[in-house]
Scaffold this motif. Structure first.
Motif, short mmCIF file in Angstrom:
data_model
loop_
_atom_site.label_atom_id
_atom_site.label_comp_id
_atom_site.label_asym_id
_atom_site.label_seq_id
_atom_site.Cartn_x
_atom_site.Cartn_y
_atom_site.Cartn_z
N ILE A 1 -57.22 19.02 -24.28
CA ILE A 1 -57.51 18.20 -24.69
C ILE A 1 -56.33 17.46 -25.11
O ILE A 1 -56.54 16.15 -24.60
N ALA A 2 -54.88 17.42 -25.62
CA ALA A 2 -53.84 16.55 -25.32
C ALA A 2 -53.70 16.62 -24.19
O ALA A 2 -52.69 15.10 -24.27
N GLU A 3 -53.87 17.61 -23.20
CA GLU A 3 -53.32 16.66 -21.82
C GLU A 3 -54.33 15.66 -21.08
O GLU A 3 -54.39 15.54 -19.87
N ASN A 4 -55.23 15.96 -21.16
CA ASN A 4 -56.81 14.97 -20.44
C ASN A 4 -57.25 13.76 -21.53
O ASN A 4 -58.23 13.53 -20.57
N CYS A 5 -56.74 13.84 -22.57
CA CYS A 5 -57.79 12.86 -23.49
C CYS A 5 -57.02 12.26 -25.00
O CYS A 5 -57.90 11.16 -25.47
N ALA A 6 -55.89 11.39 -23.78
CA ALA A 6 -54.96 11.28 -24.65
C ALA A 6 -55.62 9.24 -25.13
O ALA A 6 -55.24 8.61 -25.61
N GLU A 7 -56.56 9.09 -23.94
CA GLU A 7 -56.79 7.28 -23.94
C GLU A 7 -58.00 7.04 -25.02
O GLU A 7 -58.62 6.31 -25.02
N TYR A 8 -58.45 8.47 -25.54
CA TYR A 8 -60.02 8.44 -26.24
C TYR A 8 -58.96 8.68 -27.54
O TYR A 8 -59.51 10.17 -28.01
N PRO A 9 -57.75 8.43 -28.60
CA PRO A 9 -57.10 9.40 -29.57
C PRO A 9 -57.68 9.14 -30.57
O PRO A 9 -57.92 10.39 -30.98
N MET A 10 -58.76 8.21 -30.66
CA MET A 10 -59.51 9.08 -32.43
C MET A 10 -61.15 9.55 -31.91
O MET A 10 -61.03 10.71 -32.48
N GLU A 11 -61.49 10.02 -30.36
CA GLU A 11 -62.68 10.69 -29.97
C GLU A 11 -61.89 11.96 -30.42
O GLU A 11 -62.42 13.67 -31.10
N ALA A 12 -60.62 12.29 -29.90
CA ALA A 12 -60.26 13.35 -30.18
C ALA A 12 -60.25 13.75 -30.25
O ALA A 12 -59.65 15.24 -31.27
N ARG A 13 -58.86 12.93 -31.89
CA ARG A 13 -58.22 13.58 -33.25
C ARG A 13 -59.54 14.39 -34.09
O ARG A 13 -59.49 15.55 -34.72
N GLN A 14 -61.21 13.59 -33.86
CA GLN A 14 -62.46 14.52 -34.55
C GLN A 14 -62.26 14.92 -34.45
O GLN A 14 -62.30 16.32 -34.41
N VAL A 15 -62.39 15.57 -32.51
CA VAL A 15 -62.61 17.08 -32.02
C VAL A 15 -61.48 18.40 -32.63
O VAL A 15 -61.94 19.10 -33.29
N LEU A 16 -60.26 17.54 -32.77
CA LEU A 16 -58.82 18.67 -32.67
C LEU A 16 -59.52 19.97 -34.39
O LEU A 16 -59.29 20.16 -34.24
N THR A 17 -60.25 18.08 -35.31
CA THR A 17 -59.66 18.61 -36.70
C THR A 17 -61.16 19.18 -37.35
O THR A 17 -60.85 20.09 -37.82
N ALA A 18 -62.46 19.40 -35.79
CA ALA A 18 -62.95 20.15 -36.14
C ALA A 18 -62.99 22.07 -35.81
O ALA A 18 -63.38 22.60 -35.92
N LEU A 19 -61.79 21.71 -34.63
CA LEU A 19 -61.74 22.99 -34.42
C LEU A 19 -61.21 23.95 -35.68
O LEU A 19 -60.49 23.46 -36.72
N PRO A 20 -61.57 24.85 -35.45
CA PRO A 20 -61.81 25.87 -34.64
C PRO A 20 -63.65 25.94 -34.84
O PRO A 20 -64.42 25.76 -35.65
N ALA A 21 -65.04 25.28 -33.56
CA ALA A 21 -65.96 25.21 -33.69
C ALA A 21 -66.59 25.45 -32.60
O ALA A 21 -65.88 25.51 -31.52
N THR A 22 -68.16 25.67 -32.68
CA THR A 22 -69.08 26.43 -31.73
C THR A 22 -68.72 24.40 -30.85
O THR A 22 -68.68 24.09 -31.04
N LEU A 23 -69.37 25.24 -29.14
CA LEU A 23 -69.97 24.30 -28.58
C LEU A 23 -70.38 23.19 -28.53
O LEU A 23 -70.59 21.73 -29.11
N ASP A 24 -71.93 23.91 -29.74
CA ASP A 24 -73.14 23.03 -30.42
C ASP A 24 -71.78 22.43 -31.54
O ASP A 24 -73.20 20.28 -31.39
N GLU A 25 -71.17 22.88 -32.28
CA GLU A 25 -70.85 22.44 -33.50
C GLU A 25 -70.13 20.96 -32.78
O GLU A 25 -70.17 19.89 -33.34
N LEU A 26 -69.31 20.59 -31.87
CA LEU A 26 -68.72 19.87 -31.03
C LEU A 26 -69.56 19.13 -31.32
O LEU A 26 -69.41 17.88 -30.77
#
Length: 192
Positions: free
Chosen positions: A80-105
């Motif tokens: 995520i850090a290497e590939n999603c920098a152009e979407y920082p708010m969305e990336a942060r939401q995904v990061l803070t949800a971890l650990p999570a299943t794909l369905d949860e993400l």
């Protein structure tokens, strides 16, 4: 929340709080910055300099915290850090949800109202093999999905890919074991 993400969030929140405090202090320190006198103009310049410095410091901390995520031992965080920098708010939401299943993400993306780019990033992460609990598709499976996307009227969504993937899994099991598949073809009814 995973420890690497906690450190990132704590650093960003601390930097943001420090920036806000610096801005509030500058507002108090330079009350006459809107005047026309020479002293007022000096206050305006000094105020702008302090505000710019506060924002630059905060931005530097944010960038350093993001760079630190690239060294994570958790493959998905690093990806995520290497590939999603152009979407920082969305990336942060995904990061803070971890650990999570794909369905949860997927649910995080849906609730967050992520734009259509979620499907592309999701697919790229799965293909990279960094999503826990998800086996990346083989080259042959990817080729089947690509062919369906090219030959169909429009690209498949993630739900369609999942259903077709399950059907392919059942077909592979049937070919390997010789047993009837759970997913059986149903005859199409002719329409008049």
């Amino acid at each position: 929340m995973l420890p690497d993400v906690r450190r990132f969030v704590d650093a960003v929140e601390a930097a943001t709080a420090a920036r806000r405090a610096a801005v509030d202090a500058a507002v108090e320190k330079y009350p006459n910055r809107y005047g026309l006198s020479q002293d007022d103009q000096r206050q305006a310049v000094a105020y702008t300099d302090e505000i710019d410095a506060a924002y630059a410091t905060c931005s530097g901390v944010r960038e350093a915290a993001w760079e630190a995520l690239k060294t994570s031992e958790v493959p998905l965080i690093r990806w995520i850090a290497e590939n999603c920098a152009e979407y920082p708010m969305e990336a942060r939401q995904v990061l803070t949800a971890l650990p999570a299943t794909l369905d949860e993400l997927d649910a995080v993306a849906e609730v967050g109202g992520f734009c259509g780019v979620w499907d592309a990033f999701r697919r790229r992460a799965i293909d990279a093999g960094v999503v826990p609990g998800v086996t990346p598709p083989s080259q042959a499976r990817r080729a089947v999905f690509d062919l369906i996307d090219r030959e169909g009227c429009c690209p498949m969504g993630q739900a369609a890919r999942r259903r077709i993937g399950e059907a392919l899994d059942a077909l592979i099991r049937e070919a390997q074991t010789g047993e009837a598949s759970v997913t059986e073809a149903r005859p199409m009814e002719a329409t008049a």
